[in-house]
Scaffold this motif. Structure first.
Motif, short mmCIF file in Angstrom:
data_model
loop_
_atom_site.label_atom_id
_atom_site.label_comp_id
_atom_site.label_asym_id
_atom_site.label_seq_id
_atom_site.Cartn_x
_atom_site.Cartn_y
_atom_site.Cartn_z
N VAL B 34 43.55 -32.66 6.20
CA VAL B 34 44.22 -32.21 7.42
C VAL B 34 45.29 -31.14 7.15
O VAL B 34 45.41 -30.18 7.90
N THR B 35 46.05 -31.31 6.09
CA THR B 35 47.18 -30.40 5.88
C THR B 35 46.93 -29.38 4.76
O THR B 35 47.84 -28.72 4.31
N PRO B 37 43.76 -27.07 4.63
CA PRO B 37 42.89 -25.89 4.79
C PRO B 37 43.65 -24.57 4.88
O PRO B 37 43.26 -23.58 4.27
N GLN B 38 44.78 -24.58 5.63
CA GLN B 38 45.53 -23.33 5.79
C GLN B 38 46.20 -22.92 4.48
O GLN B 38 46.47 -21.74 4.26
N GLY B 126 50.93 -33.02 1.25
CA GLY B 126 51.20 -32.62 2.63
C GLY B 126 51.08 -33.81 3.54
O GLY B 126 50.20 -33.90 4.39
N ASP B 127 51.96 -34.77 3.32
CA ASP B 127 51.90 -36.04 4.05
C ASP B 127 53.21 -36.78 3.84
O ASP B 127 53.63 -36.97 2.71
N ILE B 143 55.51 -32.85 2.06
CA ILE B 143 55.80 -31.43 2.25
C ILE B 143 54.89 -30.88 3.35
O ILE B 143 53.92 -31.53 3.75
N GLY B 144 55.21 -29.68 3.82
CA GLY B 144 54.37 -29.00 4.80
C GLY B 144 53.28 -28.18 4.12
O GLY B 144 53.25 -28.08 2.88
N THR B 145 52.43 -27.59 4.94
CA THR B 145 51.28 -26.85 4.40
C THR B 145 51.70 -25.60 3.62
O THR B 145 51.09 -25.27 2.60
N SER B 146 52.76 -24.90 4.08
CA SER B 146 53.23 -23.73 3.31
C SER B 146 53.65 -24.16 1.91
O SER B 146 53.44 -23.44 0.94
N GLU B 147 54.25 -25.37 1.82
CA GLU B 147 54.68 -25.85 0.51
C GLU B 147 53.50 -26.34 -0.33
O GLU B 147 53.54 -26.30 -1.56
N GLU B 149 50.65 -24.81 -0.27
CA GLU B 149 50.19 -23.52 -0.80
C GLU B 149 51.05 -23.07 -1.99
O GLU B 149 50.55 -22.63 -3.02
N MET B 150 52.36 -23.26 -1.83
CA MET B 150 53.30 -22.89 -2.88
C MET B 150 53.03 -23.68 -4.16
O MET B 150 53.05 -23.14 -5.26
#
Lengths: 195, 468
Positions: B34-35, B37-38, B126-127, B143-147, B149-150
């Motif tokens: 869920v968190t 793909p982006q 991401g949870d 963490i969020g999705t941007s994190e 990715e980071m």
């Protein structure tokens, strides 16, 4: 590069509730998308729309008298799930800043990573602002990020707010953490050699 | 004079910026469908690859059905999201436990189960319930999705150091009071935002006496008081729990790790930014009556209303009671319920199924109740069968479903209908969390079991009494 954050002066949308969790901001069943787009239309979905899918006139986003790019809301906003979709929904709807007396930690980071500014004000400033908005829907706030100040036009009350310098710079210049870290990749490699 | 948190944090500092922001090294990243793909899309856009694929495990859990997992997922959007995770794992060379994989399950159940989560680590996902992994003595946070990715791109995150809090619990827990009740009790005392900005260490005799699975439950619920995470210093139980798991260190590395883990505790003179102490004897079997986990009370109490609280708090409170269909000051005991959910990363492990079974053994599920019993992982399902817990449950009229997040957040078909009451062992009673309009009462597996056989909110201690 993301959009640069500018000083904003705007009317506000009040949501005088506490502990607004990310399941209310964007319900889980809408998290199935694989892109970041389209979440603005689903913001606060189950409060905003009735069971028949029609806008609920009692919800603030459906009331013509409140408009603007600043959301003003009760403490512990964004609690619960870490879903960044909540920040995407708020930013996607068109908000640029959220004012509250405190935010949930993960939400705060998610907002900042999406060019959405969480402004932490004192409980007094928040109470006064919500009170003013009830009486004067046209009440305006100015949020000056470079000066880290927020001002109520109606009452003249002004406060400074905290934001860490790195995040501020990212917002003002529109760049993000990954750009920063990858520009100095050798630091990670040096750390890993010490492991 | 360092806290447990400080010791692990300091060891993971890659760099400190002039304003105090820390570039923190991350040992483990877990991803679910869920968190992520982006985040993967972001990597592609930047032309990057994961820096350390071997530090990452990806699991499909949030969206998946809990029946017929051998068939394609019926909902095309869910199917696409799960397929996207699988495709991303293949493209970037990441470990993937998909549907029907013997290691599939809820990410926070699977990670500790296989020893991929270890003491002293920094762990992110991401949870928000990543806090679960802190039970092994790790710094673990959502963490969020941007994190995400980071972390994929750099194996690092930029973080401000959170404040530290110690919650000490001493004394013996009463009969039929579980780790879940203790969590709900602590959250009700601290408030849903009471630990915001803090990382919590749980300490004291009661915590030491908890099993590892109970500790996982307690750390899991940390986020529900706003904490960034929760953690418990590793001890012999921790080592026993990890020993022999698939990813645990072996031979000399095991000895070395054990020695390192023994040092993972707060120094006696360490200072915390905040300290709270509680007594275990004060904790009753708990239930929630409102729409956040802080709105919890002893099962025999009456639904409270804040007296002269500020207007916003009072209006939020009354809105919650209206949503739940409850009146101020009425008792909750005896309220009829419609659904029971046993499962989630909070209470979806084998001890939770054993506790549930201990109440329903020799009795029958109430006909009015729909019960969803969802193991946290395939390993848990295998343990349930090995201990013959499945037989007890089946004889009492319950069926066990296939593993996944299920009704905890109702992204799959396990949705509670509008207006219906569900006694749930999960972690959140937010409006609509378990289906639009669903009314959630959070509780322990024991209270959930008592509700499942009586069809109403029941004190599990009374069920024993009747039996005697």
């Amino acid at each position: 590069m993301k959009e640069r954050f500018e000083t904003i002066t705007s009317t506000c949308v009040p949501l005088p509730l506490e502990n607004v969790d990310t399941d209310q901001i964007i319900p889980a069943r809408f998290l199935k998308a694989t892109t970041r787009d389209g979440f603005g239309d689903l913001l606060f979905h189950d409060w905003r729309f009735g069971k028949d899918g029609q806008p609920d006139p009692s919800f603030v986003l459906n009331q013509g008298r409140y408009k603007g790019v600043i959301l003003v809301t009760g403490k512990n906003f964004g609690s619960g799930s870490s879903r960044e979709h909540a920040a995407w929904a708020i930013a996607g709807y068109g908000f640029k800043a959220i004012v509250s007396s405190f935010f949930a930690d993960i939400f705060m980071n998610n907002a900042l990573n999406n060019g959405l500014l969480p402004v932490v004000v004192s409980p007094e400033f928040l109470a006064e602002t919500l009170d003013l908005l009830e009486k004067y829907p046209e009440a305006m706030l100015t949020i000056d990020l470079p000066q880290q100040s927020i001002q109520s036009h109606q009452s003249g009350r002004q406060e400074s707010f905290e934001i860490n310098p790195f995040r501020k710079e990212c917002l003002l210049n529109g760049y993000d953490d990954i750009d920063h870290i990858l520009a100095r990749k050798e630091i990670i490699e040096a750390y890993e050699r010490r492991l | 004079m360092k806290t447990l948190f400080d010791k692990i944090w300091d060891k993971h500092i890659v760099d400190t910026m002039p304003d105090g922001t820390v570039q923190l090294y991350i040992d483990r990243l877990y991803c679910h469908e869920v968190t992520s793909p982006q985040a993967f899309e972001g990597l592609r856009r930047r032309g990057l690859k994961p820096m350390h694929p071997e530090r990452i495990i990806c699991v499909a859990d949030h969206n998946i059905p809990t029946i017929n997992q051998d068939q394609p997922i019926a909902d095309p959007v869910s199917r696409l999201q799960v397929a996207t995770l699988e495709k991303n794992c293949r493209e970037f060379g990441l470990t993937y436990y998909g549907l029907q994989h013997p290691r599939n399950g809820i990410v926070h159940v699977v990670g500790p189960e296989y020893g991929f989560t270890l003491p002293g680590m920094t762990i992110v996902c991401g949870d928000s319930h990543t806090s679960t992994h802190g039970a092994l003595g790790a710094i673990a946070f959502g963490i969020g999705t941007s994190e995400v990715e980071m972390t994929l791109a750099t194996q690092c995150l930029l973080q401000r150091k959170p404040k530290t809090m110690r919650i000490t619990v001493d004394g013996r827990m009463r009969r039929d009071v579980t780790a879940k009740d203790l969590s709900l009790y602590l959250i009700s005392k601290m408030g849903a935002g009471g630990a915001t900005g803090f990382f919590v260490e749980y300490a004291g005799e009661t915590i030491r006496n908890c099993t590892m699975e109970e500790r996982l439950t307690i750390c899991n619920m940390s986020i529900e008081m706003g904490a960034r995470g929760g953690m418990i210093a590793p001890d012999e139980k921790t080592i026993e729990y990890i020993h022999g798991t698939d990813f645990a260190p072996r031979w000399d590395a095991w000895k070395k790790s054990k020695a390192e883990w023994a040092r993972l505790c707060s120094d006696p003179d360490a200072t915390f930014d905040a300290e709270f102490s509680f007594r275990a004897e004060a904790v009753e079997p708990m239930v929630t009556f409102g729409t956040n986990p802080g709105m919890a009370m002893g099962i025999r109490e009456r639904i409270p209303v804040p007296e002269s609280a500020e207007d916003n708090e009072r209006s939020s409170w009354l809105k919650a009671l209206e949503y739940m269909g409850f009146e101020p000051w009425e008792p909750i005991l005896g309220k009829p319920i419609d659904y029971v959910f046993l499962g989630s990363c909070t209470n979806g492990r084998v001890e939770d199924f054993a506790a549930f079974a201990s109440i329903v053994k020799g009795k029958k599920k109430a006909e009015s109740v729909t019960a969803w019993l969802v193991p946290g992982s395939h390993t848990v399902l295998r343990q349930i069968r090995a201990k013959n817990i499945d037989k007890i449950l089946e004889e009492a009229g319950f069926e066990i479903r296939q593993p996944g997040c299920s009704a905890c957040l109702a992204m799959n078909d396990d949705k509670v209908p509008p207006g219906k009451y569900v006694v749930s062992t999960s972690n959140r009673n937010f409006e609509g969390r378990q289906g639009p309009g669903a009314r959630t009462i959070l509780a322990s597996p024991i209270v959930a079991a008592a509700a499942a056989i009586t069809g109403k909110i029941s004190d599990p201690r009374e069920i024993y009494t009747h039996e005697a």
